[in-house]
Write an enzyme that holds these catalytic residues in place. Structure first.
Site, PDB file in Angstrom:
ATOM      1  N   GLN A  92       0.870  -1.189   0.000  1.00  0.00           N
ATOM      2  CA  GLN A  92       0.000   0.000   0.000  1.00  0.00           C
ATOM      3  C   GLN A  92       0.900   1.230   0.000  1.00  0.00           C
ATOM      4  O   GLN A  92       1.711   1.419   0.904  1.00  0.00           O
ATOM      5  CB  GLN A  92      -0.918   0.011   1.222  1.00  0.00           C
ATOM      6  CG  GLN A  92      -1.899   1.176   1.196  1.00  0.00           C
ATOM      7  CD  GLN A  92      -2.920   1.113   2.337  1.00  0.00           C
ATOM      8  OE1 GLN A  92      -2.820   0.289   3.237  1.00  0.00           O
ATOM      9  NE2 GLN A  92      -3.896   1.991   2.276  1.00  0.00           N
ATOM     10  N   VAL A  94      -0.403   4.563  -0.858  1.00  0.00           N
ATOM     11  CA  VAL A  94      -1.191   5.712  -0.406  1.00  0.00           C
ATOM     12  C   VAL A  94      -2.029   5.233   0.777  1.00  0.00           C
ATOM     13  O   VAL A  94      -2.799   4.277   0.635  1.00  0.00           O
ATOM     14  CB  VAL A  94      -2.096   6.255  -1.530  1.00  0.00           C
ATOM     15  CG1 VAL A  94      -2.970   7.384  -1.019  1.00  0.00           C
ATOM     16  CG2 VAL A  94      -1.248   6.730  -2.713  1.00  0.00           C
ATOM     17  N   HIS A  98      -7.999   1.843  -1.233  1.00  0.00           N
ATOM     18  CA  HIS A  98      -8.339   1.926  -2.660  1.00  0.00           C
ATOM     19  C   HIS A  98      -8.231   0.538  -3.281  1.00  0.00           C
ATOM     20  O   HIS A  98      -7.396  -0.272  -2.890  1.00  0.00           O
ATOM     21  CB  HIS A  98      -7.465   2.938  -3.405  1.00  0.00           C
ATOM     22  CG  HIS A  98      -5.989   2.730  -3.264  1.00  0.00           C
ATOM     23  ND1 HIS A  98      -5.295   2.979  -2.096  1.00  0.00           N
ATOM     24  CD2 HIS A  98      -5.065   2.299  -4.149  1.00  0.00           C
ATOM     25  CE1 HIS A  98      -4.009   2.723  -2.280  1.00  0.00           C
ATOM     26  NE2 HIS A  98      -3.843   2.299  -3.507  1.00  0.00           N
ATOM     27  N   HIS A 100      -7.666  -1.394  -6.806  1.00  0.00           N
ATOM     28  CA  HIS A 100      -7.203  -1.272  -8.188  1.00  0.00           C
ATOM     29  C   HIS A 100      -8.060  -2.140  -9.097  1.00  0.00           C
ATOM     30  O   HIS A 100      -8.335  -3.295  -8.770  1.00  0.00           O
ATOM     31  CB  HIS A 100      -5.765  -1.768  -8.322  1.00  0.00           C
ATOM     32  CG  HIS A 100      -4.737  -0.951  -7.608  1.00  0.00           C
ATOM     33  ND1 HIS A 100      -3.922  -0.057  -8.239  1.00  0.00           N
ATOM     34  CD2 HIS A 100      -4.396  -0.896  -6.292  1.00  0.00           C
ATOM     35  CE1 HIS A 100      -3.101   0.506  -7.364  1.00  0.00           C
ATOM     36  NE2 HIS A 100      -3.372   0.013  -6.168  1.00  0.00           N
TER      37      HIS A 100
END
Ligand SMILES: [Zn+2]
Length: 142
Positions: A92, A94, A98, A100
């Site tokens: 990870q 960031v 999230h 992808h």
């Protein structure tokens, strides 16, 4: 505010949005594995998946499911990988959850590298032991 995704959501940094609503957005990854690589991102800043509101987590996957079909239809992808890196040890980069959506094309060169002992299958007793621990930890086990 230092989180790059929160800055995008605040309009401080540019992004190419695929979709946007109050709870979730999707925008193009600026360093795509393949053309069409996008990210599904909750609006709320949460670093790890386990801390995300479960309904938002379900919606994140539903949005990724819709966009997976879109990637196949619109870009002619041969396949799609969904990838969620939960924590730095899992790549990870960031610290804002999230998912992808990575279009895949035959022979595109993207690969996973497995550890050297990957071929050595653990005994059933070890799998049973871990299944019990995880089921109890999640509150869903027998
Ligand atoms: Zn953030």
């Amino acid at each position: 505010m230092t989180c790059v995704f929160c800055r995008i959501l605040a309009g401080e940094l540019p992004a190419s949005f695929v979709r946007r609503d109050d709870g979730l957005v999707a925008f193009m990854d600026i360093q795509p594995v393949n053309p069409g690589h996008l990210l599904v991102v909750p609006v709320e800043h949460v670093e790890l998946l386990g801390d995300l509101d479960p309904e938002t987590g379900r919606r994140m996957f539903a949005v990724a499911q819709e966009l997976t079909a879109a990637v196949r239809r619109a870009l002619g992808a041969d396949g799609v990988n969904l990838f969620l890196a939960d924590g730095e040890a899992a790549f990870q980069q960031v610290p804002h959850v999230h998912l992808h959506v990575i279009p895949r094309f035959a022979g595109d060169g993207f690969a996973l590298r497995f550890p050297p002992d990957y071929e050595d299958r653990p005994p059933r007793a070890e799998l049973d032991r871990l299944a019990g621990i995880l089921g109890r930890a999640a509150g869903v086990g027998p």
